[in-house]
Write an enzyme that holds these catalytic residues in place. Sequence first.
Site, PDB file in Angstrom:
ATOM      1  CE1 TYR A 117      -3.378   2.821   0.071  1.00 10.84           C
ATOM      2  CE2 TYR A 117      -3.253   2.830   2.516  1.00 10.84           C
ATOM      3  CZ  TYR A 117      -3.723   3.383   1.457  1.00 10.84           C
ATOM      4  OH  TYR A 117      -4.785   4.325   1.495  1.00 10.84           O
ATOM      5  CG  ASP A 160      -4.032   1.744  -3.708  1.00  9.31           C
ATOM      6  OD1 ASP A 160      -3.434   2.651  -4.593  1.00  9.31           O
ATOM      7  OD2 ASP A 160      -4.911   2.456  -2.926  1.00  9.31           O
ATOM      8  CG  HIS A 266      -9.221   0.826  -4.829  1.00  7.61           C
ATOM      9  ND1 HIS A 266      -7.961   1.460  -5.346  1.00  7.61           N
ATOM     10  CD2 HIS A 266      -9.309   1.813  -3.658  1.00  7.61           C
ATOM     11  CE1 HIS A 266      -7.462   2.217  -4.741  1.00  7.61           C
ATOM     12  NE2 HIS A 266      -8.307   2.483  -3.775  1.00  7.61           N
TER      13      HIS A 266
END
Length: 275
Positions: A117, A160, A266
């Site tokens: 992340y 991500d 997402h």
Amino acid sequence: MSTMRLATWNVNSIRARVDRVTDWLERADVDVLAMQETKCSDDQFPTMPFAALGYDVVHCGFNQWNGVAIASRVGIDDVEVGFAGQPSWSDKPEAEAVAEARALGATCNGVRVWSLYIPNGRTVDSPHYLYKLKWLAALRETAATWLADDPSAQIALVGDWNIAPTDEDVWSVEAYQGSTHVTVPERSAFDAIVETGFSDLVRPYTPGPAVFTYWDYTQLRFPKNRGMRIDFILGSPSLAQRVERAEIARDERKTGKDRVGSPSDHAPVVVTLTG
């Protein structure tokens, strides 16, 4: 020939969306799922619904911010919290900087999976933006050593990335003018990781503009398809050779009576590996 389905998904709070995630896991026949933005501590992670489906779960979360996890039904070994050289961060000058819950590695059926992340960056004049660039540079340096140590290693850097690497990866270049996610330094940092030998395993199977993985909740961004492609599965050379197909599970961003719970902002990203 055996196959393995590997996915990544920024779930935007696993406690709020565990039913949504496990429902999709069951339907999508996914073997390994890397999750980001779980927004909980380790003892708050809802492991039981995953266990009921036959998944083992490892999680790294220190508080209600960030958080990364890996769920696997094909084994989960050599768990590693954070990578060598991972930068630390503090929002408060008086508080000691610490490594955030943004990187978790585990070996699943021979594949070294890293759930990542990447920091958001906030604004281009924020210290968090410099932290983001430092974080990406450290990841590139460490990931390069993994390949140097074992060129045949099967490694997946997934998650991500909070970067849209090209203009095609945003719905409007003008809309993001002067914002993070699209700046030259961020894109160069992403490209630097690709240049070490890691390739985008999904893009060849999802070509063209307006193919996104993230849509903000506001201003009808999803119905209007005003999104960004910021979630990626990057693979080492030996892993890239195993890709049979890849997809963005866009429908999981939808709301409606046929969907369980509320969606993340997402969509899941999936690759199918053979051999």
